[in-house]
Design a protein around this motif. Structure first.
Motif, short mmCIF file in Angstrom:
data_model
loop_
_atom_site.label_atom_id
_atom_site.label_comp_id
_atom_site.label_asym_id
_atom_site.label_seq_id
_atom_site.Cartn_x
_atom_site.Cartn_y
_atom_site.Cartn_z
N UNK A 92 11.23 20.67 2.49
CA UNK A 92 10.23 19.80 3.06
C UNK A 92 8.91 19.68 2.31
N UNK A 93 9.00 20.52 1.12
CA UNK A 93 7.90 20.21 0.36
C UNK A 93 7.47 18.94 -0.55
N UNK A 94 8.64 18.52 -0.84
CA UNK A 94 8.56 16.99 -1.46
C UNK A 94 9.39 16.07 -0.47
N UNK A 95 8.73 15.06 -0.01
CA UNK A 95 9.32 13.91 0.80
C UNK A 95 9.27 12.67 -0.07
N UNK A 96 10.28 11.85 0.11
CA UNK A 96 10.14 10.54 -0.68
C UNK A 96 10.24 9.59 0.53
N UNK A 97 9.25 8.49 0.57
CA UNK A 97 9.40 7.60 1.56
C UNK A 97 9.17 6.24 0.73
N UNK A 98 9.83 5.13 1.23
CA UNK A 98 10.02 3.88 0.87
C UNK A 98 8.87 3.07 1.44
N UNK A 99 7.89 2.24 0.57
CA UNK A 99 6.98 1.64 1.26
C UNK A 99 7.22 0.48 2.19
N UNK A 100 8.18 0.03 2.01
CA UNK A 100 8.92 -1.19 2.61
C UNK A 100 8.34 -2.41 2.03
N UNK A 101 8.43 -3.58 2.66
CA UNK A 101 8.09 -4.72 2.44
C UNK A 101 6.52 -5.22 2.43
N UNK A 102 5.80 -4.42 1.87
CA UNK A 102 4.19 -4.61 2.06
C UNK A 102 3.90 -5.65 0.86
N UNK A 103 3.02 -6.54 1.42
CA UNK A 103 2.70 -7.59 0.41
C UNK A 103 1.77 -7.06 -0.42
N UNK A 104 0.70 -6.16 -0.12
CA UNK A 104 -0.13 -5.26 -1.11
C UNK A 104 0.28 -3.87 -1.21
N UNK A 105 1.06 -3.62 -2.01
CA UNK A 105 1.70 -2.20 -1.92
C UNK A 105 0.48 -1.16 -2.26
N UNK A 106 -0.34 -1.27 -3.12
CA UNK A 106 -1.47 -0.50 -3.34
C UNK A 106 -2.29 -0.28 -1.93
N UNK A 107 -2.64 -1.29 -1.34
CA UNK A 107 -3.24 -1.10 0.04
C UNK A 107 -2.59 -0.42 1.00
N UNK A 108 -1.31 -0.75 1.19
CA UNK A 108 -0.33 0.10 2.21
C UNK A 108 -0.11 1.58 1.61
N UNK A 109 -0.16 1.88 0.50
CA UNK A 109 -0.03 3.39 -0.09
C UNK A 109 -1.39 3.99 0.23
N UNK A 110 -2.33 3.44 0.10
CA UNK A 110 -3.61 4.06 0.01
C UNK A 110 -3.88 4.36 1.66
#
Length: 609
Positions: A92-110
């Motif tokens: 659980x030290x490294x977890x990968x998560x898809x952002x999904x269908x976000x229009x603004x990926x940068x904003x969703x990631x932040x």
């Protein structure tokens, strides 16, 4: 540089319980005091835009977590003092998560990164205290790197980030992987350190005679999460001008000197005691570890009347050099050496955090940008300055939300940037360089414009504490209302104040300057806030305490009809009128708790007639 074989056996956990280094102890204790607060953590968000192999990146994170034993630290807080040990690497030290269908990926990631940064750490539970989350989108990957501050400090996070990029470039592009070795925790804690007696003696002498007032803030409060923040960018020309101060292209020390001059000025002192984060890494072993070795140490900087930036910078360099052998002094040791700091509850004022090592690493074909989500606890003002790729300087101003408003945070950030910009490359004495914003200067000029009073001076008493009035409503005892007068608010150094800064109100007439005997503060809309009589303000433990302000706060308590306050020597005398049925004991206790520390309040109670 070589370390022992134990240091290279990074695939095995070290179960031996080891002591904490001094800087770790303070950060861990802060976390244990408020475990739910994210203020005691470090979090970075690295944005990688382009063709990024997230599976390889995840593998690199695991490899670095194995290379650096300190990233797998756990704390045992069931013992006194607490101990630490190295655990096995967990999935659980490294977890990968898809952002999904976000229009603004940068904003969703932040947004997701901010939520992750706020998650609490379960130290007693024994889980990982350094974690990585890869938010995978269509246009790139956002890497959230977060840790308990006792495990990773700002330098340590930078060390991890750059090593991960080295591994990634090696696996993806075939570049040579630099041969680096990272020490065991045993080696780290086994190093000899200076005796606390020597450290205590140094700091007692170093801070002897320093001002008690080290901050513009007149309140103190324990650390809370989510400080206010306002960012400013200084153009590259400012960085070049700062580098020309001593003719050596070094911009860091002139920037610290400018910050010290700013802090002294807004604190109304001729000397500053600012906080300066130091790496606290004296040895090769120290410099190869992620654990919190950093300290925020007090840096004492006297500001002379004829100083220019160059002379003040030289004084800063000399002062910093004198503290260098004592960078690992525990904070509690300095407090023991300086009783006045212990009484005030702080060793220094605002912190100036210059990070010249914060350049982003390079991945071919990928744009890499890192921003700090959480740098650690904010005690007052925290000014973090780091270079950007275009040569400019980013200034991140964070302010304790219980001490400063959001507007005050913005003003301090922009004032500091304005002051530094005016100083960069200039040779004028500091005293001739205004730190105020243009809008503050314009508002002060408007206040100084001659006008007559609206009402006769003897028609009504002056404004009471907290009243907001226009310049036309101000009155001056002994001055006829028909006499044109302008006003100025002066601080303790005789300089015109900025927005919301309390100072003495004086009137300017054709025949001279007239003292009003009142304190006031200027608002951005040109109106003035009354702060009571000048004689009602005292400096107590480095903070200005206004008797009428304390009376105002006490009057808001349950069971209080009204309150007045006066100074009787060094004691603050509170005369409280109770509402019917109020408990005398409860009101007296609450009134004493409301009065600031060091005012030694005496409460006189009377019933409402």
């Amino acid at each position: 540089m070589t370390f022992s074989a134990a240091a290279l056996s990074t695939d095995r956990a070290t179960r031996r319980r080891l002591p904490l280094v001094p800087a770790q102890r303070g950060m861990l204790q802060g976390h244990l005091t408020d475990p739910a607060s994210p203020a005691w953590g470090v979090a970075l968000l690295t944005e990688l835009v382009g063709q990024v192999d997230d599976a390889v990146l995840a593998e690199c994170l695991r490899r670095v977590s194995l290379e650096m034993p300190s990233l797998r630290l756990r704390f045992d807080v069931s013992t006194e003092p607490a101990t630490q040990h190295v655990a096995d690497l967990t999935d659980d030290v490294v977890v990968t998560t898809p952002l999904g269908a976000a229009d603004d990926e940068a904003a969703a990631a932040r947004h997701l990164a901010a939520r992750l940064a706020a998650e609490p750490w379960d130290v007693p539970g024994g889980g990982p205290l350094a974690r990585h989350t890869l938010l995978v989108g269509r246009t790139g990957v956002w890497w959230v790197q977060r840790a308990l501050h006792a495990v990773v400090d700002g330098y340590g996070a930078w060390l991890v980030r750059n090593r991960v990029v080295e591994h990634y470039n090696h696996l993806v592009s075939g570049t040579e992987l630099p041969d680096r070795a990272y020490p065991s925790v045993e080696e780290l804690v086994a190093q000899p350190r200076r005796s606390e007696d020597d450290q205590r003696d140094f700091w007692r002498e170093y801070l002897q005679g320093a001002p008690e007032r080290v901050s513009p803030a007149d309140r103190a409060h324990h650390v809370v999460a989510r400080p206010h923040r306002h960012d400013v960018v200084l153009p590259s020309s400012v960085r070049v001008g700062l580098g020309a101060t001593l003719g050596n292209r070094v911009w860091t020390y002139p920037l610290i000197a400018a910050g010290a001059a700013y802090v002294a000025r807004v604190s109304e002192e001729d000397s500053a005691v600012v906080g300066v984060p130091v790496l606290g890494r004296d040895t090769a072993i120290d410099r190869a570890t992620t654990v919190n070795m950093m300290h925020v140490l007090p840096l004492r900087v006297p500001v002379e009347p004829d100083d220019d930036l160059a002379s003040l910078t030289r004084r800063v360099v000399d002062s910093a050099r004198s503290t260098r052998p004592h960078q690992q002094t525990p904070t509690e040791t300095i407090f023991e050496a300086v009783p006045s700091a212990w009484r005030a509850g702080r060793l220094h004022g605002p912190t100036i955090n210059v990070m010249p090592y914060d350049d982003d690493p390079v991945i071919p074909g990928v744009t890499v940008t890192t921003q700090a989500l959480q740098r650690g606890p904010v005690y007052d003002l925290l000014l973090t300055i780091h270079p950007l790729a275009d040569g400019s300087l980013a200034v991140e101003c964070e302010a304790h939300r219980e001490i400063y408003t959001l507007a005050q945070t913005r003003w301090h950030a922009e004032r500091f940037a304005t002051f530094v910009t005016r100083l960069a490359g200039a040779t004028a004495p500091l005293a001739e360089v205004d730190h105020r914003l243009l809008q503050e200067i314009e508002a002060a000029d408007e206040l100084a414009r001659p006008r007559t009073a609206r009402v006769p001076d003897d028609a009504a008493p002056g404004a009471t504490w907290g009243d907001v009035v226009s310049a036309e409503q101000l009155t001056v005892p002994g001055l006829d209302a028909s006499v044109p007068r302008g006003y100025e608010i002066r601080d303790a150094l005789g300089r015109t104040t900025g927005f919301t800064q309390v100072g003495e109100l004086v009137a300017h007439t054709a025949s001279g300057t007239v003292a009003t005997g009142q304190l006031a503060a200027l608002l951005p809309d040109g109106r003035v806030v009354a702060h009571g009589p000048v004689e009602g303000r005292r400096q107590v433990y480095g903070r200005h305490v206004e008797a009428d302000g304390v009376a105002h706060d006490v009057a808001l308590l349950d069971g209080v009809e009204s309150c007045t306050a006066t100074w009787e020597g060094r004691r603050l005398s509170l005369t409280v009128t109770l509402t019917p049925g109020a408990s005398e004991a409860d009101v007296a206790r609450a009134a004493k708790q409301t009065a600031p520390s060091g005012t030694r309040p005496v409460v006189h109670l009377s019933a409402l007639v």
